[in-house]
Motif scaffolding. Structure first.
Motif: not given
Length: 284
Positions: A64-68
């Motif tokens: 989720x963090x990699x997706x922003x």
């Protein structure tokens, strides 16, 4: 040399010697190193992927963090789809079926797609935490619940699938922090109608205020004030001006701080509802 690296590879290539590896760097996971100092979530995600021999797919909150998605704890365990039952502390491995259209890339790192990530977040953790995770991902990506439910149809036997519809129905992309998510859920659990979020209110000179959550039909709002509201003089001054204006046009604003007790918050919101209901009764 990149910030996070495989120690044995760097030694073999002559990019570091053993003294430098031991004294200038810290071991993140077995044979994976980074410079000494505070590690970011991205550092730890890359390190976990390198530990897997560059074979794993990043899933869960790290995906989720990699997706922003914002507000993901930098210390959260890195979840990997990877066949290894002896993962180091700070890494959680699972082996689940990932279909080709559920995979994408963040740079060189394989990661679950936004919708598969939402599917996984909804199935795991406690209800409150999972909804907060979904709120954060929805705020960043605006995925559709229909797409997530389609993924559920392809994996009917995975753990937690049955609770997926209820979790998706509870999410709200308007939440601006996990605290706002928890506050919204507390209000609903206390029996209040589901509040709207990010309520636009016209302000002078053609601009807008946005209220965290509330009920526009009765002009009652509930706002969570983060720490910066108390530590920044500028933020405090803006808050005072904002509050005065909202009151002047008829809004009742209940402001909530992190150290307020849940029961007191519910009582204050209840009094605001009572005051508004009484005023409506008197006007009629």
């Amino acid at each position: 040399m990149t910030r996070v690296f495989v120690g044995s590879e760097a030694l073999a290539a002559g990019r570091v010697n053993r003294y430098q590896l031991t004294n200038a760097h810290q071991r993140v996971f077995p044979d994976v190193y980074a410079p000494r100092g505070e590690l970011t979530l991205l550092d730890r995600t890359i390190a976990a992927w390198l530990w897997s021999g560059r074979q794993a797919t990043v899933t869960g909150r790290a995906a989720a963090a990699l997706h922003g998605a914002r507000w993901v704890d930098p210390a959260t365990p890195i979840e990997l789809n990877f066949a290894n039952n002896r993962s180091p502390h700070g890494v959680v491995t699972r082996r689940e079926t990932l279909l080709p259209d559920e995979l994408t890339w963040s740079g060189a790192i394989p990661v679950t797609t936004v919708t598969r990530t939402a599917f996984d977040l909804a199935r795991r953790s406690t209800r409150r935490r999972a909804i907060a995770d979904l709120d954060a991902l929805a705020n960043a990506t605006h995925f559709t619940t229909e797409d997530v439910l389609t993924i559920a149809d392809a994996h009917p036997r995975l753990r937690g699938v049955r609770r997926l519809p209820a979790m998706l129905n509870a999410l709200d992309a308007g939440a601006q922090s996990p605290r706002e998510t928890y506050l919204r859920l507390d209000l609903i659990n206390a029996g209040f109608p589901r509040p709207k979020t990010q309520i636009p209110v016209a302000r002078p000179h053609g601009r807008w205020y946005y209220l965290d959550m509330g009920w526009p039909d009765i002009l009652v709002a509930v706002e969570y004030d983060g720490e910066h509201h108390r530590t920044s003089r500028t933020a405090y001054a803006i808050d005072v001006e904002r509050q005065d204006y909202l009151i002047s046009i008829g809004w009742i604003v209940v402001r909530v701080l992190a150290d307020h007790r849940r029961t007191d918050i519910i009582s204050r919101v209840g009094r605001a509802w009572d005051a508004r209901s009484n005023s409506h009764w008197a006007a009629s």
